[in-house]
Design a protein around this motif. Structure first.
Motif, PDB file in Angstrom:
ATOM      1  N   ILE A   1      -9.933  23.859  11.654  1.00  0.00           N
ATOM      2  CA  ILE A   1      -9.907  22.714  10.899  1.00  0.00           C
ATOM      3  C   ILE A   1      -9.381  21.435  11.429  1.00  0.00           C
TER       4      ILE A   1
ATOM      5  N   ILE B   1     -13.743  21.317   7.890  1.00  0.00           N
ATOM      6  CA  ILE B   1     -13.883  23.059   8.484  1.00  0.00           C
ATOM      7  C   ILE B   1     -14.744  22.883   9.933  1.00  0.00           C
TER       8      ILE B   1
ATOM      9  N   ARG C   1     -16.270  30.570   6.240  1.00  0.00           N
ATOM     10  CA  ARG C   1     -15.533  29.851   5.227  1.00  0.00           C
ATOM     11  C   ARG C   1     -14.698  30.575   3.942  1.00  0.00           C
ATOM     12  N   ALA C   2     -15.373  31.406   3.390  1.00  0.00           N
ATOM     13  CA  ALA C   2     -14.742  32.294   2.408  1.00  0.00           C
ATOM     14  C   ALA C   2     -13.228  32.851   2.912  1.00  0.00           C
TER      15      ALA C   2
ATOM     16  N   LEU D   1     -11.469  31.733   5.294  1.00  0.00           N
ATOM     17  CA  LEU D   1     -10.632  30.560   5.502  1.00  0.00           C
ATOM     18  C   LEU D   1     -10.073  29.908   4.167  1.00  0.00           C
ATOM     19  N   LYS D   2     -10.823  29.864   3.140  1.00  0.00           N
ATOM     20  CA  LYS D   2     -10.401  29.414   1.836  1.00  0.00           C
ATOM     21  C   LYS D   2      -9.429  30.196   1.306  1.00  0.00           C
ATOM     22  N   THR D   3      -9.605  31.467   1.417  1.00  0.00           N
ATOM     23  CA  THR D   3      -8.658  32.652   0.892  1.00  0.00           C
ATOM     24  C   THR D   3      -7.182  32.489   1.182  1.00  0.00           C
TER      25      THR D   3
ATOM     26  N   LEU E   1      -6.166  29.915   2.884  1.00  0.00           N
ATOM     27  CA  LEU E   1      -5.261  28.519   2.425  1.00  0.00           C
ATOM     28  C   LEU E   1      -4.895  28.592   1.042  1.00  0.00           C
ATOM     29  N   GLU E   2      -5.605  29.226   0.298  1.00  0.00           N
ATOM     30  CA  GLU E   2      -5.331  29.573  -0.973  1.00  0.00           C
ATOM     31  C   GLU E   2      -3.773  30.334  -1.211  1.00  0.00           C
TER      32      GLU E   2
ATOM     33  N   ALA F   1      -4.872  22.822   0.295  1.00  0.00           N
ATOM     34  CA  ALA F   1      -6.041  22.290   0.202  1.00  0.00           C
ATOM     35  C   ALA F   1      -6.865  21.898   1.449  1.00  0.00           C
ATOM     36  N   VAL F   2      -8.036  22.294   1.913  1.00  0.00           N
ATOM     37  CA  VAL F   2      -8.794  21.767   3.471  1.00  0.00           C
ATOM     38  C   VAL F   2      -8.553  20.644   3.533  1.00  0.00           C
ATOM     39  N   GLU F   3      -8.557  19.512   2.565  1.00  0.00           N
ATOM     40  CA  GLU F   3      -8.506  18.172   2.996  1.00  0.00           C
ATOM     41  C   GLU F   3      -7.259  17.483   3.169  1.00  0.00           C
TER      42      GLU F   3
END
Length: 286
Positions: A174, A179, A191-192, A194-196, A198-199, A204-206
Motif C-alpha cells: 500500500i 493498494i 486483496r482479500a 490484505l483487507k483481512t 487490515l481489519e 482502513a486502506v485509505e
C-alpha cells in the motif's frame, strides 16, 4: 533580439552544456571523486557561469574550454584503467595508518593527519580504541576504512556456523492509500488477504500511508495519523507460543500414560516439535 532574451538563451545553452559534460565525466558521488576531478568540476562551473556574461564573445569561446576540461579527466581515467602505475600517480593509493593496533606514525605524517583527526575517523566508524583495530587505511579519496580485530567483530550466523535463508526484499503493498496489486502478487497474496489483515488491526486502506509485507508474511503499517499507535503484528510470536504449548502438551501426555508404545509415540512427537522450534524459533521471535 533584446539583450535579456540573449542572456536567457546563452544561460540555457551553458546550463545544458554543463549538464552534458558532467554526465560524461561520470556518476561518482562527491566523496568518491579525486581532488583533480573536483577542481575540474569547479572550472567547468565557472566557465558555464561566464558564458551568459560575455555577450560579445562567440559561444564556442566558452563551450570549447568546457569540452577540453571534460575530455581531460575522461582521457586520464582511461589511462588509469590501463596502467597501475599511472593510476597510482593520478589518483593516489591507499596507505595503512594502523596495523595490528599500532599507529604507523610515518604514514600518518605523509598524509599530514594529526592524531585527533585519526581518532575522529575511528569514532565515525564506531571504534573508540586503537588497540581494537586490525587495519586502518586511508583511501585515495581521503576516506578512512577500518577493520577491527576478529574478537571485536559482532557475531554473525556465518561465524557461528549457522545457515540462514537469503533475505527477501519486503514488498510495499500500500502506498498513499492505494493498494499495489503487483507487489501483492509477487509475494503470493491478494486483496482479500490484505483487507483481512487490515481489519485485524482496525485500519482502513485509505488511512494507510505505507504498508509493507516481509518474507514471513508479516504486515507492517504506517498510517497518516502519526499519533495513532498500530499494534505490533503478533502472528509469529503466537505461532512460537503455540508450538511450545504443543510440545509441552505432548511431554505431559508422555508422562501421564502408562502404555510404553504410546509414551514412545508422544516422546518422539515432542522431540520432532522441539527440532522445529530450534530451527524456526529465531525467525518467530526476532
Amino acid at each position: 533580439m533584446p539583450e535579456w532574451v540573449h542572456i536567457i538563451i546563452r544561460t540555457l545553452i551553458s546550463f545544458c552544456a554543463m549538464f552534458v559534460f558532467a554526465r560524461l565525466i561520470g556518476k561518482r558521488q562527491l566523496s568518491q571523486i579525486t581532488f583533480f576531478e573536483y577542481i575540474v568540476g569547479i572550472a567547468i562551473g565557472d566557465m558555464a557561469a561566464i558564458i551568459p556574461d560575455e555577450l560579445d564573445a562567440p559561444l564556442y569561446h566558452g563551450l570549447l574550454p568546457m569540452a577540453v576540461y571534460t575530455a581531460l579527466p575522461i582521457a586520464l581515467s582511461w589511462v588509469a584503467l590501463k596502467s597501475k602505475s599511472a593510476r597510482d600517480f593520478l589518483e593516489g593509493h591507499a596507505r595503512v595508518l594502523i596495523r595490528d593496533g599500532k599507529i604507523l606514525e610515518d604514514n600518518l605524517k605523509k598524509e599530514r593527519m594529526s592524531t585527533d583527526e585519526l581518532l575522529e575517523h575511528l569514532r565515525s566508524k564506531n571504534v573508540f580504541k586503537v588497540a581494537d583495530v586490525e587495519f586502518a587505511l586511508m583511501e585515495s579519496n581521503g576516506t578512512v576504512n577500518v577493520l577491527v580485530k576478529s574478537e571485536q567483530q559482532p557475531l554473525t550466523p556465518k561465524r557461528m556456523g549457522l545457515q540462514v535463508p537469503p533475505e527477501v526484499e519486503p514488498q510495499a503493498v500500500i502506498m498513499d492509500g492505494q493498494i499495489m496489486d503487483e507487489a501483492l502478487a509477487t509475494i503470493g497474496f491478494n486483496r482479500a488477504w490484505l483487507k483481512t489483515e487490515l481489519e485485524k488491526q482496525g485500519v482502513a486502506v485509505e488511512n494507510v500511508f505505507l504498508a509493507q509485507v516481509d518474507a514471513t508474511g508479516q504486515l507492517y503499517i504506517d498510517v497518516y495519523e502519526d499519533k495513532l499507535k498500530i499494534p505490533e503484528p503478533q502472528t509469529l510470536p503466537l505461532t512460537n507460543i503455540t508450538l511450545k504449548k504443543a510440545q509441552a502438551d505432548l511431554e505431559s501426555f508422555a508422562l501421564a500414560t502408562a502404555d510404553v508404545q504410546v509414551k514412545r509415540m508422544y516422546t518422539e512427537a515432542a522431540e520432532r516439535i522441539q527440532q522445529v522450534i530450534d530451527k524456526v524459533g529465531p525467525y518467530l521471535t526476532r
